[in-house]
Write a protein that holds these residues in place. Structure first.
Motif, PDB file in Angstrom:
ATOM      1  N   LEU A 163       5.628 -33.966   4.099  1.00 52.77           N
ATOM      2  CA  LEU A 163       5.136 -32.771   3.421  1.00 52.77           C
ATOM      3  C   LEU A 163       6.097 -32.418   2.292  1.00 52.77           C
ATOM      4  O   LEU A 163       7.311 -32.354   2.498  1.00 52.77           O
ATOM      5  N   HIS A 164       5.543 -32.191   1.106  1.00 51.30           N
ATOM      6  CA  HIS A 164       6.347 -31.830  -0.075  1.00 51.30           C
ATOM      7  C   HIS A 164       5.896 -30.453  -0.559  1.00 51.30           C
ATOM      8  O   HIS A 164       4.702 -30.226  -0.755  1.00 51.30           O
ATOM      9  N   ILE A 165       6.852 -29.561  -0.762  1.00 48.35           N
ATOM     10  CA  ILE A 165       6.549 -28.193  -1.186  1.00 48.35           C
ATOM     11  C   ILE A 165       7.327 -27.891  -2.454  1.00 48.35           C
ATOM     12  O   ILE A 165       8.556 -28.044  -2.494  1.00 48.35           O
ATOM     13  N   GLU A 166       6.612 -27.451  -3.478  1.00 47.43           N
ATOM     14  CA  GLU A 166       7.236 -27.021  -4.729  1.00 47.43           C
ATOM     15  C   GLU A 166       7.104 -25.509  -4.800  1.00 47.43           C
ATOM     16  O   GLU A 166       6.001 -24.958  -4.763  1.00 47.43           O
ATOM     17  N   CYS A 167       8.239 -24.838  -4.897  1.00 41.72           N
ATOM     18  CA  CYS A 167       8.261 -23.372  -4.921  1.00 41.72           C
ATOM     19  C   CYS A 167       8.084 -22.854  -6.347  1.00 41.72           C
ATOM     20  O   CYS A 167       8.420 -23.523  -7.322  1.00 41.72           O
ATOM     21  N   ASP A 201      11.219 -31.164   1.067  1.00 43.70           N
ATOM     22  CA  ASP A 201      10.495 -32.321   1.560  1.00 43.70           C
ATOM     23  C   ASP A 201      10.797 -32.424   3.045  1.00 43.70           C
ATOM     24  O   ASP A 201      11.953 -32.393   3.451  1.00 43.70           O
ATOM     25  N   SER A 202       9.755 -32.566   3.856  1.00 41.21           N
ATOM     26  CA  SER A 202       9.974 -32.673   5.297  1.00 41.21           C
ATOM     27  C   SER A 202      10.493 -34.056   5.648  1.00 41.21           C
ATOM     28  O   SER A 202      10.441 -34.984   4.852  1.00 41.21           O
ATOM     29  N   ALA A 203      10.963 -34.175   6.864  1.00 37.95           N
ATOM     30  CA  ALA A 203      11.364 -35.483   7.374  1.00 37.95           C
ATOM     31  C   ALA A 203      10.099 -36.323   7.571  1.00 37.95           C
ATOM     32  O   ALA A 203       9.033 -35.789   7.881  1.00 37.95           O
TER      33      ALA A 203
END
Length: 108
Positions: A63-67, A76-78
């Motif tokens: 999972l990739h999250i851009e704030c 970025d999750s493991a």
């Protein structure tokens, strides 16, 4: 009936190809289906993703999250291995607003 000179080599090549056994002719390789089906949900600053793998091949998802804020760290999750017929839950968050979310897939 006589064929024009330009068609004679083509006709011979087609005739020879049709005479070859089935095993000798090249075949297109059918790709095995790959990749989990993922749904993402953003609630405020929290992100949840559910990924289900309907295929026989293992899938490694992240999972990739851009704030949205420049001072808020993107995350970025493991990587999580998703086996056949398995559903996994991935979570993450920003301190404030979320700009974008996506899930990446990789063969283990």
């Amino acid at each position: 009936m006589r064929l024009p000179r330009s068609l004679a080599p083509v006709t011979v090549a087609v005739a020879l190809t049709l005479c070859l056994p089935y095993e000798a002719t090249p075949h297109a390789r059918v790709a095995e289906p790959f990749g989990s089906e993922c749904r993402t949900r953003v609630q405020g600053s929290h992100v949840i993703a559910y990924c289900h793998n309907p295929n026989a091949a293992m899938d490694r998802v992240r999972l990739h999250i851009e704030c949205a804020r420049w001072w808020d760290l993107d995350t970025d999750s493991a990587p999580v291995d998703t086996g056949p017929a398995v559903t996994v839950r991935l979570t993450g968050r920003c301190w404030k607003e979320v700009r974008s979310v996506w899930v990446s897939h990789q063969r283990p």
